[in-house]
Scaffold this active site. Structure first.
Site, PDB file in Angstrom:
ATOM      1  N   LYS A 182       0.858  -1.193   0.000  1.00 19.71           N
ATOM      2  CA  LYS A 182       0.000   0.000   0.000  1.00 19.71           C
ATOM      3  C   LYS A 182       0.887   1.233   0.000  1.00 19.71           C
ATOM      4  CE  LYS A 182      -1.806   3.086   2.678  1.00 19.71           C
ATOM      5  NZ  LYS A 182      -1.914   4.170   1.707  1.00 19.71           N
ATOM      6  N   GLU A 258       9.850   1.728  10.466  1.00 15.79           N
ATOM      7  CA  GLU A 258      10.909   2.730  10.243  1.00 15.79           C
ATOM      8  C   GLU A 258      10.211   4.073  10.364  1.00 15.79           C
ATOM      9  OE1 GLU A 258      12.744   5.475   9.099  1.00 15.79           O
ATOM     10  OE2 GLU A 258      12.805   4.766   7.022  1.00 15.79           O
ATOM     11  N   CYS A 292      13.527  11.149   6.948  1.00 20.91           N
ATOM     12  CA  CYS A 292      13.491  10.711   8.346  1.00 20.91           C
ATOM     13  C   CYS A 292      14.849  10.926   9.010  1.00 20.91           C
ATOM     14  CB  CYS A 292      13.074   9.255   8.416  1.00 20.91           C
ATOM     15  SG  CYS A 292      13.983   8.212   7.291  1.00 20.91           S
ATOM     16  N   GLU A 393       9.454  16.293  15.351  1.00 18.58           N
ATOM     17  CA  GLU A 393       9.884  16.183  13.953  1.00 18.58           C
ATOM     18  C   GLU A 393       9.096  17.159  13.078  1.00 18.58           C
ATOM     19  OE1 GLU A 393       8.903  12.648  11.565  1.00 18.58           O
ATOM     20  OE2 GLU A 393      11.020  12.562  11.014  1.00 18.58           O
TER      21      GLU A 393
END
Ligand code: TXE
Length: 503
Positions: A182, A258, A292, A393
């Site tokens: 997906k 992750e 990331c 973040e």
């Protein structure tokens, strides 16, 4: 050069080796982040399509030739996949740029590097070996088989869609698993092109790779909760990652995650300054900060702080914003409208917290082509590690500069965070480099470099940055499970009412 004049392209999805529309017949638009305009229609799948895709993957795993094929034969097909990617790398890179707005130079470099994963794990397929165990019983022959886990669900994000799919797909195929992928609802097109040009032409049996496009709640959740999915490999934000982990736990799936990061890029006064300045820029402004591993906390030793900030601002302010499809562009648009809003709101948060904006600090609308999702490369000094701008973040071109005194303080600040994905250290002292590498709590530490990845090096996070590792030999373990086989070649007998132990 991208052709932005062509009319809306319509994609289908891929289940059991066939190209089909979503069962509902619905589609949704995918946009070019540079123009902000839709350029293609993607099937809007739902639970019905998820069930079909998992059925196909399940049949291919239980009854199809893929897991039964010799690992060497699987390896050959994987090498064919690698060759097909080589043929189509330019095109795949262009589709990525169209869909996610990252630089053409970066995206094509990624698609040209992707074959290495299929060569590497294709080569590893026939080196997956069990073990004979000299067990502590007479007349026994014991061995351990390593078997594929089964149907794997991959949920991928929008920042590097194909590369992050590759990190999962190559080890899963080598192990003999079948998969349902997906992609992000913002960037499904490159995966569908990849499947058309590479997977469908590679000789992989039908049902081994399936795709369900659509939204997280409508497609991602049914996939994660499907009882016949054995493993979920997810890359995305920590909040969604936690939800995926929770849902997957209900049916005891294996999970690899992750997730995000807030990586410290630590500069000591004994570094090569020009290299470190370039490393700081690459850490936060490359890929518009949407990675990331972004080095979003720049930790500067106080003895070098002012001089370093001056050089950094000088370099960062020359960054050329513009059309990501042009080779000379250095900072492209933000990929999604919500992400754009999120970045701007964090700039406001940093200002309200008292951080000092020394570069950028807001939106940077582009005149040509209508690209509206641009943010100026932004640097805040005077940040303390307790501020939200230092802890959360942002996933954009926004850098927080934090001062430190010595190694101990640098470590304290670096590790005082929920995340632990990456870290950079800039020093010419070998002793300091090794000491820092040992003390930083992160899955990757780069010394005098930043943002380097390889199929050979494990990648993943400590703490809230995730579970498990992708890449390198150990990634294949995530797609395998061990089976212990006991063979008694001697007499039976013994007390049947107690467990057979050595004594
Ligand atoms: O990510 P999501 P979003 C971080 C970054 C960013 C934030 C949010 O900080 O600002 O995450 O981005 C699918 N069940 N990263 O909202 O939601 C979704 O459809 C199952 C870091 O785009 O994590 C997509 O395919 N699946 C990051 C995928 O999860 C669900 C990369 C990722 O989307 C779901 C991207 C659900 N309930 C963002 N909800 C990295 N680690 O590189 C959504 N999804």
């Amino acid at each position: 050069m991208l052709d932005r004049t062509a009319k809306l392209k319509t994609y289908q999805t891929y289940i059991d080796g066939r190209w089909i529309d979503a069962t509902s017949g619905k589609t949704f638009e995918t946009c070019d982040p540079y123009t902000g305009q839709p350029w293609a229609l993607i099937p809007e799948c739902d639970k019905v399509d998820v069930d079909q895709a998992v059925d196909a993957a399940s049949r291919a795993f239980e009854r199809g030739p893929w897991p039964k094929m010799t690992p060497s034969a699987r390896g050959k097909i994987m090498r064919r996949i690698a060759q097909l990617i080589e043929q189509h790398a330019e095109h795949l890179g262009q589709v990525e740029v169209r869909d996610n707005g990252k630089l053409i130079s970066e995206m094509v470099a990624q698609t040209k590097y992707m074959p290495e994963w299929f060569y590497y794990y294709g080569g590893l397929a026939d080196k997956i070996q069990g073990t004979v165990v000299a067990v502590d019983r007479p007349n026994h022959f014991n061995y351990i088989l390593r078997e594929p886990v089964g149907v794997c669900a991959f949920i991928t994000p929008w920042n590097s869609p194909l590369m992050l799919t590759t990190w999962k797909l190559a080890p899963a195929l080598a192990a003999g698993c079948t998969v349902v992928i997906k992609p992000s609802e913002y960037t499904s097109a490159s995966l569908l092109e990849f499947v058309k040009l590479v997977i469908a032409e590679s000789g992989l049996p039908p049902g081994v790779v399936n795709v369900v496009t659509g939204y997280g709640a409508l497609v991602g959740e049914p996939l994660v909760t499907h009882p016949r999915v054995a493993k979920v490999a997810f890359t995305g934000g920590s909040t969604t990652g936690a939800r995926v982990n929770e849902l997957a736990a209900k049916t005891f799936k294996k999970v690899s995650l992750e997730l995000g990061g807030k990586s410290p890029n630590i500069v000591f006064d004994d570094c090569i300054v020009d290299d470190a300045v370039s490393g700081a820029v690459s850490g936060i402004f490359a890929a518009t900060g949407q990675t990331c591993i972004a080095g979003s906390r720049l930790l500067l030793q106080e003895t070098i702080h002012d001089r370093f900030v001056e050089k950094l601002v000088d370099m960062a302010k020359t960054a050329k914003l513009g059309d990501p499809a042009l080779a000379e562009t250095q900072v492209g648009p933000v990929t999604t409208p919500p992400q754009y809003q999120k970045i701007l709101s964090y700039i406001d948060i940093a200002k309200s917290e008292g951080a000092k904006c020394v570069l950028g600090g807001g939106a940077a609308p582009q005149e040509e082509g209508g690209g509206q999702y641009f943010v100026k490369p932004t640097i805040f000094t005077g940040v303390t590690n307790k501020m939200r701008i230092a802890q959360e973040e942002v996933f954009g071109p926004v850098l927080s500069v934090i001062k430190f005194k010595d190694e101990d303080e640098a470590i304290e600040i670096a590790n005082d965070i929920a995340y632990g994905l990456g870290a950079g250290v800039w020093t010419q002292s070998l002793k300091r480099a090794h000491t820092m590498a040992g003390r930083i709590k992160a899955g990757t530490v780069w010394i005098n470099t930043y943002r380097a990845v390889s199929f050979l090096m494990p990648f993943g996070g400590y703490k809230a940055s995730g579970l498990g590792r992708e890449n390198g030999v150990e990634a294949i373990d995530g797609y395998l499970q061990s089976k212990s086989v006991w063979i008694n070649n001697g007499p039976g007998g013994g007390n049947p009412f107690i467990m057979k132990t050595a004594s």
